[in-house]
Design a protein around this motif. Sequence first.
Motif, short mmCIF file in Angstrom:
data_model
loop_
_atom_site.label_atom_id
_atom_site.label_comp_id
_atom_site.label_asym_id
_atom_site.label_seq_id
_atom_site.Cartn_x
_atom_site.Cartn_y
_atom_site.Cartn_z
N ALA A 134 76.43 -114.19 -18.32
CA ALA A 134 77.75 -113.57 -18.15
C ALA A 134 78.58 -114.34 -17.12
N PRO A 135 79.89 -114.52 -17.37
CA PRO A 135 80.78 -115.11 -16.37
C PRO A 135 80.92 -114.18 -15.17
N ALA A 136 81.26 -114.75 -14.01
CA ALA A 136 81.35 -113.96 -12.78
C ALA A 136 82.37 -112.84 -12.90
N LYS A 137 83.47 -113.06 -13.62
CA LYS A 137 84.56 -112.09 -13.64
C LYS A 137 84.19 -110.78 -14.30
N ASN A 138 83.25 -110.79 -15.24
CA ASN A 138 82.86 -109.52 -15.88
C ASN A 138 81.36 -109.31 -15.89
N ARG A 139 80.65 -110.02 -15.00
CA ARG A 139 79.20 -109.83 -14.92
C ARG A 139 78.84 -108.42 -14.47
N GLY A 140 79.65 -107.85 -13.55
CA GLY A 140 79.36 -106.52 -13.03
C GLY A 140 79.35 -105.46 -14.11
N ILE A 141 80.38 -105.46 -14.95
CA ILE A 141 80.47 -104.43 -15.99
C ILE A 141 79.38 -104.62 -17.04
N ILE A 142 79.03 -105.87 -17.34
CA ILE A 142 77.99 -106.13 -18.33
C ILE A 142 76.64 -105.64 -17.84
N LEU A 143 76.33 -105.88 -16.57
CA LEU A 143 75.06 -105.42 -16.02
C LEU A 143 75.03 -103.91 -15.81
N THR A 144 76.17 -103.36 -15.43
CA THR A 144 76.23 -101.91 -15.20
C THR A 144 76.01 -101.13 -16.50
N MET A 145 76.38 -101.72 -17.62
CA MET A 145 76.21 -101.04 -18.90
C MET A 145 74.74 -100.85 -19.28
N ILE A 146 73.84 -101.57 -18.59
CA ILE A 146 72.41 -101.32 -18.81
C ILE A 146 72.07 -99.88 -18.48
N THR A 147 72.59 -99.41 -17.35
CA THR A 147 72.34 -98.02 -16.96
C THR A 147 73.04 -97.05 -17.88
N MET A 148 74.21 -97.42 -18.40
CA MET A 148 74.88 -96.57 -19.39
C MET A 148 73.98 -96.33 -20.59
N SER A 149 73.32 -97.39 -21.05
CA SER A 149 72.41 -97.26 -22.20
C SER A 149 71.25 -96.33 -21.86
N GLN A 150 70.75 -96.45 -20.63
CA GLN A 150 69.66 -95.57 -20.21
C GLN A 150 70.11 -94.11 -20.21
N ARG A 151 71.30 -93.86 -19.67
CA ARG A 151 71.81 -92.48 -19.58
C ARG A 151 72.08 -91.90 -20.96
N LEU A 152 72.58 -92.71 -21.87
CA LEU A 152 72.79 -92.23 -23.25
C LEU A 152 71.46 -91.87 -23.90
N ALA A 153 70.43 -92.64 -23.59
CA ALA A 153 69.11 -92.35 -24.15
C ALA A 153 68.55 -91.04 -23.60
N VAL A 154 68.76 -90.80 -22.31
CA VAL A 154 68.32 -89.53 -21.71
C VAL A 154 69.05 -88.36 -22.35
N LEU A 155 70.37 -88.50 -22.53
CA LEU A 155 71.14 -87.45 -23.20
C LEU A 155 70.65 -87.23 -24.63
#
Length: 460
Positions: A134-155
């Motif tokens: 991931a490029p530096a400018k959007n690396r944060g949102i790309i990595l943060t979406m890992i936890t989004m996937s986890q939370r969707l799975a819990v739901l």
Amino acid sequence: MKKKTFQSTMWLYAAAIAGYIGIFAGSTPYGWSSPVLPLYKLDDSPLFITDAEGAWIASAFLLGNGIGPLISIVLSRYTGRKMLLLAASLPWFVGWAMIIFARSAWELLVSRIISGLGTGLSFSVLPMYLGEIAPAKNRGIILTMITMSQRLAVLFSYAICPFLSIQTSALISLVLPIPFVCCFIWLPESPYHWMRRGCSEEAAKSLAAFRGTTNIQAELQIIEKSVSEECAHSGGLRELFCVRGNAKSMSIGLALRLFQQCSGNQAIMMYSQMIFDQANVQLEGKYLTIIVGAIQVIGTILCTLFVDRLGRRPALLFSAIGSMITTSTVAVYFHLQHLNVSTSSIEWLPATGCMLYVVCFCCGYAPLPTTMNGEMFPTNVKSLACAINVSFANFTGFIVGKSYQVISDSIGIHIAFWIFTFCNLCGSVFIYLWMPETKGKTLQEIQEEFHCKKSGNQVT
């Protein structure tokens, strides 16, 4: 230009989305215990389990999560990020198949450990993979979406497991890794991995695919220089803990994981239905649990939207302070209940406190330690550092999850939540005093800051 932008978006985000599908498939066991353990006490259950057995079964998944990253340390020497992520799907198939046919508590225990192996492996490797492509400018949102996937799975688990048979919900969960394997198998390996193996042509092809252009020489030279400097060292435990910059990164990573796991999340995620039932809330616990799962998703969305705008440190500080306030409100309710003080006028407090806690937790504590795992460590120790961090987090989570039930049953649920409150206070102080900011910085810039370098020269 539009075509190149489209190609870049297509390959980069195709890799990210495929990874998220894998995390979703591997995270459904996180939410499984809360709605399913009560089903094993019904008359039509395939077997009966006691509360003590249930506590072990619920926590066993985190034990497997802790072992999985340690396996990645050995396998990463022989294979890349991509193959490790694909290998993580096999334990998920085995674990769910065992639950379908389980007829004893020990079979459930083993199945949870096996499923955890794959999930721990994927959570240690995917942040490295995405952090490197991931490029530096959007690396944060790309990595943060890992936890989004986890939370969707819990739901997902909260929403379907209470209303289906144990075998049916397990069968549905068993099918989920298939789309991940079918998608991820076609994607390129990380350019950092190829460069570290000395395959500069393969690294160039990989980077060109993720950037959607052949104009990659400048970035490729940065990667080559970074990998060459980092791989000049051994990359072992000595390098990780004795080099000042690496030791600083490791200390911050482990501290974040400690406060993350001790903040109260494991108790609320694994035992939310039981907590709500103990609180005498009028709405059934299984429905409140679904609401909590939905709030987890909303909170993570908020973090995803603002992580690259506000920064990691402010989000973590908000999360720690908010978690401290909300766990203290739940502790007050159960403490009053323990003292036999009437709580009829505030029966809404524990549910509200838990839901607000989930929002605060998901806005920082939940995603950002994983995000920073992919940012803080140089290539030569990244595999080892991420594996140790994820293992430490899950072993800590296992201890917290198991001890929560013991403390609640023997001393009182209010004591458990007072402990969570104290841990959140300590976490707030740590983040305020020692937490660095990595927002908007390249991986090379982050390493220069941690190692106190200027223009490639280390300050002594």
